[in-house]
Structures are given as structure tokens and as C-alpha cells.
Design an enzyme around this catalytic site. Structure first.
Site, PDB file in Angstrom:
ATOM      1  N   ARG A 116       9.685  20.647   5.300  1.00 41.41           N
ATOM      2  CA  ARG A 116      10.185  21.912   5.852  1.00 41.41           C
ATOM      3  C   ARG A 116      11.055  21.637   7.070  1.00 41.41           C
ATOM      4  NH1 ARG A 116       8.522  27.550   6.768  1.00 41.41           N
ATOM      5  NH2 ARG A 116      10.335  28.389   7.842  1.00 41.41           N
TER       6      ARG A 116
ATOM      7  N   ARG B  42      13.501  27.332   1.782  1.00 38.01           N
ATOM      8  CA  ARG B  42      12.574  26.342   2.326  1.00 38.01           C
ATOM      9  C   ARG B  42      11.766  25.685   1.222  1.00 38.01           C
ATOM     10  NH1 ARG B  42      10.139  31.309   5.412  1.00 38.01           N
ATOM     11  NH2 ARG B  42      12.349  31.639   5.354  1.00 38.01           N
TER      12      ARG B  42
ATOM     13  N   ASP C 221       6.491  27.220   2.941  1.00 37.93           N
ATOM     14  CA  ASP C 221       6.221  28.130   4.049  1.00 37.93           C
ATOM     15  C   ASP C 221       4.750  28.493   3.979  1.00 37.93           C
ATOM     16  OD1 ASP C 221       6.710  29.837   6.229  1.00 37.93           O
ATOM     17  OD2 ASP C 221       7.154  31.533   4.925  1.00 37.93           O
TER      18      ASP C 221
ATOM     19  N   ASP D 146       1.918  30.719   6.010  1.00 38.68           N
ATOM     20  CA  ASP D 146       1.714  31.730   7.047  1.00 38.68           C
ATOM     21  C   ASP D 146       0.242  32.084   7.161  1.00 38.68           C
ATOM     22  OD1 ASP D 146       4.413  32.111   7.750  1.00 38.68           O
ATOM     23  OD2 ASP D 146       4.718  33.496   6.091  1.00 38.68           O
TER      24      ASP D 146
END
Length: 176
Positions: free
Chosen positions: A97, A106, A109, A111
């Protein structure tokens, strides 16, 4: 700001429940997402409790880019929210990344969506995730594995949040 019902993490050896979102749209996205889950499952202090199916979604915001593959996972952790975030960011780096363009394409990711019922507002971490209630690509897979989890800011369940967003640009592509 911490929610008043939250236990002091430094004083409690218990496990905490967390929800994460996973996404990627460069390279072999499903392989990267599955690899990230394997990495998490092998990380001390983290137990992978449940994972959603994979979903494909159109990009939201940012420059023109390929569709995303998304999913969510539930974790039991013996880490603070900031420690868990550091692990997630480290895994992103391991998978190549590079943060160059906001909301750009990307490889991976990760989160942090929820951490128990914690409401946290610090310069490097906001909980619950500040835009998750607007994102069908987060809410659809999360509803599959944690439909009743309540957003501590609104008191609404994941299913209620999902019902309030357009999810026509998100579709399931594989079972968990």
C-alpha cells in the site's frame, strides 16, 4: 473522547470485539484480502472470529479506477484501538500500500470500523469509522456478519444503517 461505558484498556486482560473493513482494487485483490486475513489470524493478540463474503463495488470518490473487492471481518483482540490500527497499517504496507492520492486505487485498505462501543476522536483515529454509515461497500458485508451491532453514535444497527444507503453499486461475488 471515550464513551462512558468503556473499560480502561490498560487495566483489563479481557478480549475486545472489533470490526474491520477490507478493500482493494489493484493486482490480485481477493488474494491480498485473504492474505491480510491470514496475517491478522497469525498476529499475537488477534483472533479472527468471522469474515464476510467478498463483494465487488464501484469506486466512490477519487480518480477513475477499477472496481473494488470489499469484505469485513470480526476480530477478538487483546490490543488497544491504537495498537490494532498500527497492526492494520503495517499489514497494508506489507501488501504494498502506497498512499499517494486520497481515495485512489490501492492494493489493500484496512479500516477499523468498530471497537466495542467505543467513541473515540483523536488526531489519528476516529471511532466508529467516520464514513462507514454512508458506505454500502462496508455496510453490506458487515450486515452479513454483525447485523445487530449498533453504531454507538447513532444507536442504529448495521442493518438499519444499510437500509438508509443506496447499495445498487455493490454486489456479492463469493461466499465467505
Amino acid at each position: 473522547m471515550l464513551s462512558s461505558s468503556f473499560v480502561d484498556l490498560d487495566q483489563s486482560p479481557r478480549s475486545y470485539r472489533a470490526a474491520i473493513g477490507l478493500g482493494g482494487n489493484l493486482g490480485e485483490a481477493i488474494a491480498a484480502l485473504a492474505g491480510a486475513l491470514d496475517y491478522l489470524a497469525k498476529t499475537p493478540g488477534i483472533e479472527l472470529a468471522k469474515q464476510s463474503s467478498w463483494y465487488q463495488s464501484k469506486p466512490v470518490g477519487g480518480p477513475p479506477q477499477p472496481d473494488y473487492i470489499n469484505g469485513c471481518a470480526l476480530l477478538n483482540v487483546h490490543l488497544s484501538p491504537h495498537e490494532l490500527l498500527a497492526v492494520l497499517l503495517g499489514i497494508e504496507q506489507e501488501f504494498g500500500r502506497v498512499r499517494m492520492v486520497r481515495w485512489g486505487a490501492r492494493t489493500l485498505d484496512l479500516d477499523l470500523i468498530f471497537y466495542e462501543d467505543l467513541v473515540l476522536d483523536t488526531p489519528d483515529l476516529l471511532l466508529p469509522h467516520p464514513r462507514m454509515q454512508e458506505r454500502a461497500f462496508v455496510l453490506m458485508p458487515l450486515a452479513e456478519i454483525a447485523p445487530d451491532w449498533q453504531d454507538p453514535r447513532t444507536g442504529r444497527s448495521v442493518l438499519e444503517l444499510l437500509a438508509a444507503v443506496d447499495h445498487s453499486i455493490v454486489w456479492k461475488i463469493s461466499p465467505s
